[in-house]
Design a protein around this motif. Structure first.
Motif, PDB file in Angstrom:
ATOM      1  N   MET A 111     -13.588   8.052  11.249  1.00  0.00           N
ATOM      2  CA  MET A 111     -13.251   8.034   9.834  1.00  0.00           C
ATOM      3  C   MET A 111     -12.630   9.368   9.409  1.00  0.00           C
ATOM      4  SD  MET A 111     -15.886   6.911   6.897  1.00  0.00           S
ATOM      5  CE  MET A 111     -16.257   5.187   7.134  1.00  0.00           C
ATOM      6  N   LEU A 112     -11.521   9.272   8.689  1.00  0.00           N
ATOM      7  CA  LEU A 112     -10.813  10.480   8.269  1.00  0.00           C
ATOM      8  C   LEU A 112     -10.434  10.372   6.799  1.00  0.00           C
ATOM      9  CD1 LEU A 112      -8.340  10.822  11.251  1.00  0.00           C
ATOM     10  CD2 LEU A 112      -9.979  12.576  10.572  1.00  0.00           C
ATOM     11  N   ILE A 113     -10.138  11.519   6.191  1.00  0.00           N
ATOM     12  CA  ILE A 113      -9.612  11.499   4.825  1.00  0.00           C
ATOM     13  C   ILE A 113      -8.335  12.323   4.777  1.00  0.00           C
ATOM     14  CG2 ILE A 113     -10.017  12.274   2.445  1.00  0.00           C
ATOM     15  CD1 ILE A 113     -12.917  11.344   2.764  1.00  0.00           C
ATOM     16  N   ASP A 114      -7.310  11.731   4.201  1.00  0.00           N
ATOM     17  CA  ASP A 114      -6.061  12.460   3.994  1.00  0.00           C
ATOM     18  C   ASP A 114      -6.209  13.183   2.653  1.00  0.00           C
ATOM     19  OD1 ASP A 114      -3.539  13.432   3.699  1.00  0.00           O
ATOM     20  OD2 ASP A 114      -2.501  11.519   4.000  1.00  0.00           O
ATOM     21  N   SER A 115      -6.438  14.497   2.728  1.00  0.00           N
ATOM     22  CA  SER A 115      -6.780  15.243   1.517  1.00  0.00           C
ATOM     23  C   SER A 115      -5.591  15.576   0.623  1.00  0.00           C
ATOM     24  CB  SER A 115      -7.495  16.550   1.884  1.00  0.00           C
ATOM     25  OG  SER A 115      -6.563  17.511   2.325  1.00  0.00           O
ATOM     26  N   HIS A 116      -4.381  15.189   1.062  1.00  0.00           N
ATOM     27  CA  HIS A 116      -3.208  15.531   0.246  1.00  0.00           C
ATOM     28  C   HIS A 116      -2.022  14.676   0.691  1.00  0.00           C
ATOM     29  CE1 HIS A 116      -1.041  18.756  -2.181  1.00  0.00           C
ATOM     30  NE2 HIS A 116      -0.030  18.057  -1.675  1.00  0.00           N
ATOM     31  N   CYS A 117      -1.642  13.735  -0.140  1.00  0.00           N
ATOM     32  CA  CYS A 117      -0.468  12.917   0.204  1.00  0.00           C
ATOM     33  C   CYS A 117       0.304  12.582  -1.061  1.00  0.00           C
ATOM     34  CB  CYS A 117      -0.890  11.652   0.955  1.00  0.00           C
ATOM     35  SG  CYS A 117      -1.864  10.490  -0.017  1.00  0.00           S
ATOM     36  N   HIS A 118       1.529  12.125  -0.856  1.00  0.00           N
ATOM     37  CA  HIS A 118       2.402  11.783  -1.986  1.00  0.00           C
ATOM     38  C   HIS A 118       2.896  10.344  -1.850  1.00  0.00           C
ATOM     39  CE1 HIS A 118       2.455  15.975  -3.366  1.00  0.00           C
ATOM     40  NE2 HIS A 118       2.662  16.328  -2.115  1.00  0.00           N
ATOM     41  N   ILE A 119       1.954   9.417  -1.648  1.00  0.00           N
ATOM     42  CA  ILE A 119       2.380   8.024  -1.474  1.00  0.00           C
ATOM     43  C   ILE A 119       2.782   7.363  -2.795  1.00  0.00           C
ATOM     44  CG2 ILE A 119       1.111   7.570   0.680  1.00  0.00           C
ATOM     45  CD1 ILE A 119      -0.952   6.042  -1.123  1.00  0.00           C
ATOM     46  N   ASP A 120       2.719   8.146  -3.886  1.00  0.00           N
ATOM     47  CA  ASP A 120       3.261   7.635  -5.148  1.00  0.00           C
ATOM     48  C   ASP A 120       4.784   7.761  -5.172  1.00  0.00           C
ATOM     49  OD1 ASP A 120       2.839  10.434  -5.038  1.00  0.00           O
ATOM     50  OD2 ASP A 120       3.070  10.615  -7.210  1.00  0.00           O
ATOM     51  N   GLY A 121       5.334   8.502  -4.214  1.00  0.00           N
ATOM     52  CA  GLY A 121       6.775   8.771  -4.197  1.00  0.00           C
ATOM     53  C   GLY A 121       7.618   7.534  -3.924  1.00  0.00           C
ATOM     54  N   ASP A 122       8.910   7.644  -4.306  1.00  0.00           N
ATOM     55  CA  ASP A 122       9.844   6.516  -4.171  1.00  0.00           C
ATOM     56  C   ASP A 122       9.946   5.995  -2.744  1.00  0.00           C
ATOM     57  OD1 ASP A 122      10.288   7.093  -6.764  1.00  0.00           O
ATOM     58  OD2 ASP A 122      12.331   7.886  -6.511  1.00  0.00           O
ATOM     59  N   SER A 123       9.803   6.888  -1.755  1.00  0.00           N
ATOM     60  CA  SER A 123      10.024   6.441  -0.379  1.00  0.00           C
ATOM     61  C   SER A 123       8.932   5.472   0.073  1.00  0.00           C
ATOM     62  CB  SER A 123      10.115   7.628   0.577  1.00  0.00           C
ATOM     63  OG  SER A 123       8.889   8.315   0.632  1.00  0.00           O
ATOM     64  N   PHE A 124       7.895   5.291  -0.761  1.00  0.00           N
ATOM     65  CA  PHE A 124       6.838   4.321  -0.423  1.00  0.00           C
ATOM     66  C   PHE A 124       6.877   3.086  -1.328  1.00  0.00           C
ATOM     67  CE2 PHE A 124       5.098   8.403   1.109  1.00  0.00           C
ATOM     68  CZ  PHE A 124       4.821   8.067   2.421  1.00  0.00           C
ATOM     69  N   ASP A 125       7.879   3.016  -2.200  1.00  0.00           N
ATOM     70  CA  ASP A 125       7.918   1.892  -3.149  1.00  0.00           C
ATOM     71  C   ASP A 125       8.027   0.545  -2.447  1.00  0.00           C
ATOM     72  OD1 ASP A 125       7.590   3.487  -5.327  1.00  0.00           O
ATOM     73  OD2 ASP A 125       9.680   3.414  -6.002  1.00  0.00           O
ATOM     74  N   GLU A 126       8.768   0.522  -1.341  1.00  0.00           N
ATOM     75  CA  GLU A 126       9.023  -0.743  -0.645  1.00  0.00           C
ATOM     76  C   GLU A 126       7.795  -1.277   0.091  1.00  0.00           C
ATOM     77  OE1 GLU A 126      12.182  -2.480  -0.273  1.00  0.00           O
ATOM     78  OE2 GLU A 126      12.450  -1.281  -2.116  1.00  0.00           O
ATOM     79  N   ASP A 127       6.969  -0.374   0.612  1.00  0.00           N
ATOM     80  CA  ASP A 127       5.924  -0.849   1.533  1.00  0.00           C
ATOM     81  C   ASP A 127       4.580  -0.154   1.316  1.00  0.00           C
ATOM     82  OD1 ASP A 127       6.711   1.657   2.405  1.00  0.00           O
ATOM     83  OD2 ASP A 127       6.745   1.131   4.531  1.00  0.00           O
ATOM     84  N   ARG A 128       4.271   0.208   0.061  1.00  0.00           N
ATOM     85  CA  ARG A 128       3.052   0.966  -0.199  1.00  0.00           C
ATOM     86  C   ARG A 128       1.778   0.219   0.240  1.00  0.00           C
ATOM     87  NH1 ARG A 128       4.339   2.260  -4.894  1.00  0.00           N
ATOM     88  NH2 ARG A 128       5.330   4.226  -4.387  1.00  0.00           N
ATOM     89  N   ASP A 129       1.734  -1.078  -0.013  1.00  0.00           N
ATOM     90  CA  ASP A 129       0.548  -1.853   0.406  1.00  0.00           C
ATOM     91  C   ASP A 129       0.331  -1.736   1.907  1.00  0.00           C
ATOM     92  OD1 ASP A 129       0.072  -2.707  -2.152  1.00  0.00           O
ATOM     93  OD2 ASP A 129       0.903  -4.728  -1.864  1.00  0.00           O
ATOM     94  N   GLU A 130       1.424  -1.854   2.653  1.00  0.00           N
ATOM     95  CA  GLU A 130       1.333  -1.787   4.118  1.00  0.00           C
ATOM     96  C   GLU A 130       0.915  -0.388   4.569  1.00  0.00           C
ATOM     97  OE1 GLU A 130       3.747  -3.260   2.474  1.00  0.00           O
ATOM     98  OE2 GLU A 130       4.054  -5.245   3.352  1.00  0.00           O
TER      99      GLU A 130
END
Ligand SMILES: [Zn+2]
Ligand SMILES: [Zn+2]
Length: 271
Positions: free
Chosen positions: A1-20
């Motif tokens: 188990m890990l935690i990503d302590s800092h990410c920017h998945i709100d960014g446009d480059s994730f708009d297409e496939d954020r759920d995945e």
């Protein structure tokens, strides 16, 4: 188990496939992540980080104006962000700090806005997420001045890029040190020198995605699932089992934010 302590998945480059992307992270054992909002504090940029956090289980958000955008910080921006912190999913203020590499905002403005946001976070009783590039001495100096009171909630030095002395000074102030994929890069011997002084109980791992893709995926868009590679690299570096490092860094994050992981829905996805 890990935690990503800092990410920017709100960014446009994730708009297409954020759920995945979120599902892939969960499938790889990423139990939680912190989405750090950035952009223009007068726009809806930050709301997006909060909306993403609210959509997925064990995904949290942070709001605060990046040093690049310090010149956009004013009373209205502060009011807007303060409003967003009312969401239970917002657990930190940041990323804030100094970036003298890009100098997208004048340095004086960066310094002033950095101090102002540290005080705002203290007022809201939120920990802070720090960004520092080519400004390490001044970052430490400001933090020493602003964060030494007993009521200081602590913080995370994200994407650590400084010296061992900086890591030590920050840990003394109560900061956790978070390493991103760049610690895996061949040329990053200086980062590994700093990592040597960070004990496991002060350590976090992050992707800072979509940036800083770790080896072996350099050149691809980074995503939270890849935090595993940075964690594996660091486990080997510290000479501990991967499980030990994963468990430790996960617990560090949960303890720091006083969080408990919530049970997943059956599919692991929001319905
Ligand atoms: Zn940053
Ligand atoms: Zn960031």
């Amino acid at each position: 188990m890990l935690i990503d302590s800092h990410c920017h998945i709100d960014g446009d480059s994730f708009d297409e496939d954020r759920d995945e992307v979120v599902q892939r992270a969960k499938d790889t054992g990423v139990a939680a992540m912190l989405v750090v909002g950035t952009g223009d504090p007068h726009s809806d940029d930050f709301r997006k980080a909060v909306v993403v956090a609210e959509k997925y289980e064990n995904v949290y958000a942070s709001v605060g104006v990046h040093p690049h955008d310090a010149k956009l910080y004013d009373d209205e921006a502060e009011k807007h962000l303060t409003e967003l912190t009312k969401s239970e999913k917002v657990i930190a203020w940041g990323e804030i700090g100094l970036d003298f590499y890009y100098d997208h905002s004048p340095r004086d403005v960066q310094r002033e806005v950095f101090r102002r946001q540290i005080r705002k976070a203290a007022e809201l009783d939120l920990p802070i997420i720090i960004h520092s590039r080519d400004a390490d001495d001044e970052t430490v100096e400001i933090l020493k001045e602003e964060c030494s009171s007993d009521s200081f909630r602590g913080g995370i030095m994200h994407c650590f890029g400084g010296t061992a002395a900086m890591a030590e000074a920050l840990m003394k102030l109560g900061f956790l040190i978070s390493f991103a994929g760049n610690v895996t890069f061949k040329k990053a011997e200086n980062l590994r020198d700093a990592a040597r002084v960070v004990p496991l109980d002060r350590l976090l791992v992050e992707t800072d995605c979509p940036f800083l893709t770790p080896i072996p995926f350099r050149g691809k868009r980074n995503e939270p699932a890849f935090v595993e590679h940075t964690a594996k690299f660091l486990a080997e570096f510290y000479g501990v089992e991967f499980e030990t490092l994963a468990k430790r860094t996960t617990q560090n994050f949960l303890d720091f934010f006083k969080l408990a992981l919530t049970a997943e829905t059956q599919s692991g996805r929001e319905t």
